[in-house]
Motif scaffolding. Structure first.
Motif, PDB file in Angstrom:
ATOM      1  N   CYS A 126     -23.759  -0.601   5.866  1.00 55.79           N
ATOM      2  CA  CYS A 126     -22.799  -1.529   5.257  1.00 55.79           C
ATOM      3  C   CYS A 126     -22.664  -2.828   6.044  1.00 55.79           C
ATOM      4  O   CYS A 126     -21.912  -3.723   5.631  1.00 55.79           O
ATOM      5  CB  CYS A 126     -21.426  -0.866   5.150  1.00 55.79           C
ATOM      6  SG  CYS A 126     -21.390   0.573   4.079  1.00 55.79           S
ATOM      7  N   GLY A 127     -23.335  -2.922   7.194  1.00 57.19           N
ATOM      8  CA  GLY A 127     -23.225  -4.118   8.021  1.00 57.19           C
ATOM      9  C   GLY A 127     -21.910  -4.214   8.774  1.00 57.19           C
ATOM     10  O   GLY A 127     -21.513  -5.297   9.211  1.00 57.19           O
ATOM     11  N   GLU A 128     -21.222  -3.083   8.958  1.00 60.95           N
ATOM     12  CA  GLU A 128     -19.942  -3.060   9.685  1.00 60.95           C
ATOM     13  C   GLU A 128     -20.213  -2.934  11.184  1.00 60.95           C
ATOM     14  O   GLU A 128     -19.935  -1.906  11.818  1.00 60.95           O
ATOM     15  CB  GLU A 128     -19.080  -1.890   9.184  1.00 60.95           C
ATOM     16  CG  GLU A 128     -18.645  -2.012   7.744  1.00 60.95           C
ATOM     17  CD  GLU A 128     -17.494  -3.008   7.576  1.00 60.95           C
ATOM     18  OE1 GLU A 128     -17.033  -3.573   8.597  1.00 60.95           O
ATOM     19  OE2 GLU A 128     -17.060  -3.216   6.426  1.00 60.95           O
ATOM     20  N   THR A 129     -20.724  -3.992  11.778  1.00 61.58           N
ATOM     21  CA  THR A 129     -21.215  -3.951  13.144  1.00 61.58           C
ATOM     22  C   THR A 129     -20.122  -3.636  14.160  1.00 61.58           C
ATOM     23  O   THR A 129     -20.313  -2.786  15.049  1.00 61.58           O
ATOM     24  CB  THR A 129     -21.877  -5.287  13.510  1.00 61.58           C
ATOM     25  OG1 THR A 129     -22.905  -5.565  12.559  1.00 61.58           O
ATOM     26  CG2 THR A 129     -22.485  -5.239  14.904  1.00 61.58           C
ATOM     27  N   GLU A 130     -18.983  -4.296  14.077  1.00 60.57           N
ATOM     28  CA  GLU A 130     -17.922  -4.101  15.066  1.00 60.57           C
ATOM     29  C   GLU A 130     -17.297  -2.708  14.964  1.00 60.57           C
ATOM     30  O   GLU A 130     -17.012  -2.076  15.990  1.00 60.57           O
ATOM     31  CB  GLU A 130     -16.863  -5.193  14.910  1.00 60.57           C
ATOM     32  CG  GLU A 130     -17.410  -6.580  15.268  1.00 60.57           C
ATOM     33  CD  GLU A 130     -16.370  -7.671  15.103  1.00 60.57           C
ATOM     34  OE1 GLU A 130     -15.252  -7.366  14.636  1.00 60.57           O
ATOM     35  OE2 GLU A 130     -16.693  -8.825  15.429  1.00 60.57           O
ATOM     36  N   LYS A 131     -17.101  -2.204  13.741  1.00 59.23           N
ATOM     37  CA  LYS A 131     -16.576  -0.845  13.567  1.00 59.23           C
ATOM     38  C   LYS A 131     -17.578   0.179  14.096  1.00 59.23           C
ATOM     39  O   LYS A 131     -17.192   1.184  14.711  1.00 59.23           O
ATOM     40  CB  LYS A 131     -16.290  -0.577  12.086  1.00 59.23           C
ATOM     41  CG  LYS A 131     -15.103  -1.336  11.536  1.00 59.23           C
ATOM     42  CD  LYS A 131     -14.874  -0.991  10.071  1.00 59.23           C
ATOM     43  CE  LYS A 131     -13.707  -1.794   9.486  1.00 59.23           C
ATOM     44  NZ  LYS A 131     -13.503  -1.480   8.049  1.00 59.23           N
ATOM     45  N   LEU A 132     -18.851  -0.075  13.846  1.00 59.42           N
ATOM     46  CA  LEU A 132     -19.903   0.824  14.335  1.00 59.42           C
ATOM     47  C   LEU A 132     -19.892   0.871  15.858  1.00 59.42           C
ATOM     48  O   LEU A 132     -19.988   1.946  16.466  1.00 59.42           O
ATOM     49  CB  LEU A 132     -21.267   0.335  13.825  1.00 59.42           C
ATOM     50  CG  LEU A 132     -22.498   1.075  14.353  1.00 59.42           C
ATOM     51  CD1 LEU A 132     -22.456   2.540  13.958  1.00 59.42           C
ATOM     52  CD2 LEU A 132     -23.771   0.417  13.820  1.00 59.42           C
ATOM     53  N   TYR A 133     -19.772  -0.293  16.476  1.00 62.58           N
ATOM     54  CA  TYR A 133     -19.749  -0.352  17.942  1.00 62.58           C
ATOM     55  C   TYR A 133     -18.558   0.423  18.499  1.00 62.58           C
ATOM     56  O   TYR A 133     -18.708   1.204  19.453  1.00 62.58           O
ATOM     57  CB  TYR A 133     -19.688  -1.809  18.396  1.00 62.58           C
ATOM     58  CG  TYR A 133     -19.402  -1.965  19.866  1.00 62.58           C
ATOM     59  CD1 TYR A 133     -20.334  -1.572  20.835  1.00 62.58           C
ATOM     60  CD2 TYR A 133     -18.185  -2.495  20.307  1.00 62.58           C
ATOM     61  CE1 TYR A 133     -20.066  -1.701  22.192  1.00 62.58           C
ATOM     62  CE2 TYR A 133     -17.909  -2.635  21.655  1.00 62.58           C
ATOM     63  CZ  TYR A 133     -18.848  -2.231  22.584  1.00 62.58           C
ATOM     64  OH  TYR A 133     -18.581  -2.358  23.924  1.00 62.58           O
ATOM     65  N   GLN A 134     -17.367   0.254  17.914  1.00 63.57           N
ATOM     66  CA  GLN A 134     -16.176   0.947  18.388  1.00 63.57           C
ATOM     67  C   GLN A 134     -16.322   2.458  18.242  1.00 63.57           C
ATOM     68  O   GLN A 134     -15.860   3.224  19.093  1.00 63.57           O
ATOM     69  CB  GLN A 134     -14.933   0.459  17.626  1.00 63.57           C
ATOM     70  CG  GLN A 134     -14.546  -0.979  17.926  1.00 63.57           C
ATOM     71  CD  GLN A 134     -14.219  -1.220  19.390  1.00 63.57           C
ATOM     72  OE1 GLN A 134     -13.721  -0.329  20.082  1.00 63.57           O
ATOM     73  NE2 GLN A 134     -14.508  -2.424  19.874  1.00 63.57           N
ATOM     74  N   LEU A 135     -16.961   2.888  17.168  1.00 62.15           N
ATOM     75  CA  LEU A 135     -17.196   4.325  16.963  1.00 62.15           C
ATOM     76  C   LEU A 135     -18.119   4.891  18.032  1.00 62.15           C
ATOM     77  O   LEU A 135     -17.822   5.911  18.666  1.00 62.15           O
ATOM     78  CB  LEU A 135     -17.796   4.560  15.574  1.00 62.15           C
ATOM     79  CG  LEU A 135     -18.277   5.990  15.278  1.00 62.15           C
ATOM     80  CD1 LEU A 135     -17.087   6.946  15.217  1.00 62.15           C
ATOM     81  CD2 LEU A 135     -19.071   6.029  13.972  1.00 62.15           C
TER      82      LEU A 135
END
Length: 297
Positions: free
Chosen positions: A81-90
Motif C-alpha cells: 500500500c506504500g505505507e512506508t512510515e507505518k511499516l517502519y514503526q511495525l
C-alpha cells in the motif's frame, strides 16, 4: 491454497495437538524416546512438572510462530500500500530479531524512508547506513534467504553513493555476486533479475573516467552491454509482467540507447500509465513523461 495459508493451517493443527491430547492420535516420537533416560531419573512430581513445562514451551513456540506469520503478512500488506512510515514503526519492534525475514524487511523499509521527499540529506544518509546494517545482519542470520542477498546488494550500492566512486565501483562485483545468488535461490524473483539488468545498464553507460578507475581496481574490469541489460529487463517482465514501474522505464531507456524508438515509446508509455503508489513510482512517472516529450520532439 497459498503456502502461507497452508502453514497457518498446519500451525492451528499443531496447537490443537498440543493443547488437547485427545485431538488426533498421539504417537510416541523419536524425541520422546531420546528424553526417556532423563525422565526416568526424575521423581513423579518432577516428571509431571517437566511434562507441563514441555507442553507450555511448545505452546509458546507455536503461538510465537503464528504471531510472526501475522506480523509478516501485515508488513507485506503495508508495503504493497506504500505505507512506508507505518511499516517502519511495525518492523522497528523486531530490530533485535534473529529472523532474517524481519531484518531484510526492516532494511527495505529504512531504504524506502530515505527516499521520501521530506527527508533531509543528513537524515537520508543515516537511514541509508542503518538499512545497510540490517541487510548485513539479515544475511548473517540466513545465507539461504534470497531476499537477504538481494537487499544486501541494494543497500551496499546505496552506501557507495557516500563512499565515493572508487568504493562504489570496487563493490560492484560483490553486488553482482549477491544478485546472482538471490536469483539462484529464487529464479522467480523479478526484482533481483531487474536489478541485475540495471547493473549491466550502469556499466554499459559508464563514463570513460570511471572506466579508468575500474581498470585500476580490477585486473579485468567488469564489462556490460545494453543488449545484456535488455535481456534481464525482458526476463523480469516475463517472470512477472508489469511488476515494477522502474523496470518498464528501464526497458524504454534501454531501447532508446539501442536506437529502437518505437519500442522505447511503447515501454515508456507503460511506465507512465503504471499506478504510482510509492515515491519511486512517482519519480518514474515523471521521468517517463519527460522522455516521451523528448522523443516526440
Amino acid at each position: 491454497m497459498s503456502i502461507r495459508l497452508f502453514v497457518r493451517g498446519a500451525i492451528r493443527h499443531l496447537k490443537n495437538r498440543i493443547t488437547n491430547p485427545q485431538y488426533g492420535t498421539f504417537r510416541r516420537t523419536t524425541t520422546t524416546v531420546k528424553n526417556s533416560a532423563l525422565l526416568l531419573a526424575l521423581p513423579p512430581l518432577s516428571y509431571l512438572g517437566y511434562e507441563a513445562y514441555k507442553r507450555m514451551s511448545s505452546v509458546g513456540a507455536v503461538f510465537a510462530l503464528d504471531r510472526a506469520e501475522e506480523v509478516l503478512e501485515q508488513a507485506d500488506y503495508l508495503y504493497s500500500c506504500g505505507e512506508t512510515e507505518k511499516l517502519y514503526q511495525l518492523l522497528l519492534q523486531y530490530k533485535d530479531s534473529d529472523d532474517a525475514e524481519f531484518l531484510w524487511r526492516l532494511a527495505r523499509a529504512l531504504r524506502d524512508l530515505s527516499i521520501l521527499p521530506n527527508i533531509v540529506s543528513e537524515q537520508k544518509k543515516k537511514l541509508t547506513y542503518e538499512a545497510f546494517e540490517y541487510s548485513k545482519k539479515a544475511l548473517e542470520k540466513n545465507k539461504s534467504c534470497f531476499a537477504a542477498h538481494k537487499w544486501y546488494a541494494i543497500c551496499l550500492s546505496d552506501v557507495g553513493d557516500y563512499e565515493g566512486i572508487k568504493v562504489k565501483i570496487g563493490n560492484s562485483i560483490i553486488i553482482k555476486d549477491h544478485l546472482k545468488m538471490a536469483i539462484e535461490l529464487n529464479p522467480k524473483d523479478a526484482t533481483s533479475i531487474h536489478i541485475l539488468g540495471y547493473w549491466h545498464y550502469a556499466f554499459a553507460e559508464l563514463p570513460w573516467y570511471q572506466r579508468k578507475i575500474a581498470e585500476v581496481i580490477f585486473a579485468s574490469p567488469p564489462t556490460a552491454t545494453y543488449e545484456e541489460a535488455l535481456t534481464y529487463f525482458l526476463k523480469a517482465e516475463e517472470v512477472d509482467p508489469n511488476f515494477y514501474s522502474k523496470n518498464l522505464l528501464m526497458l524504454g531507456k534501454t531501447y532508446m540507447m539501442l536506437n529502437e524508438q518505437k519500442a522505447a515509446v511503447d515501454w515508456l508509455q507503460k511506465a507512465r500509465d503504471h499506478p504510482a503508489i510509492s515515491e519511486e513510482d512517482k519519480q518514474v512517472h515523471k521521468e517517463a513523461l519527460d522522455l516521451l516529450k523528448k522523443l516526440s520532439g
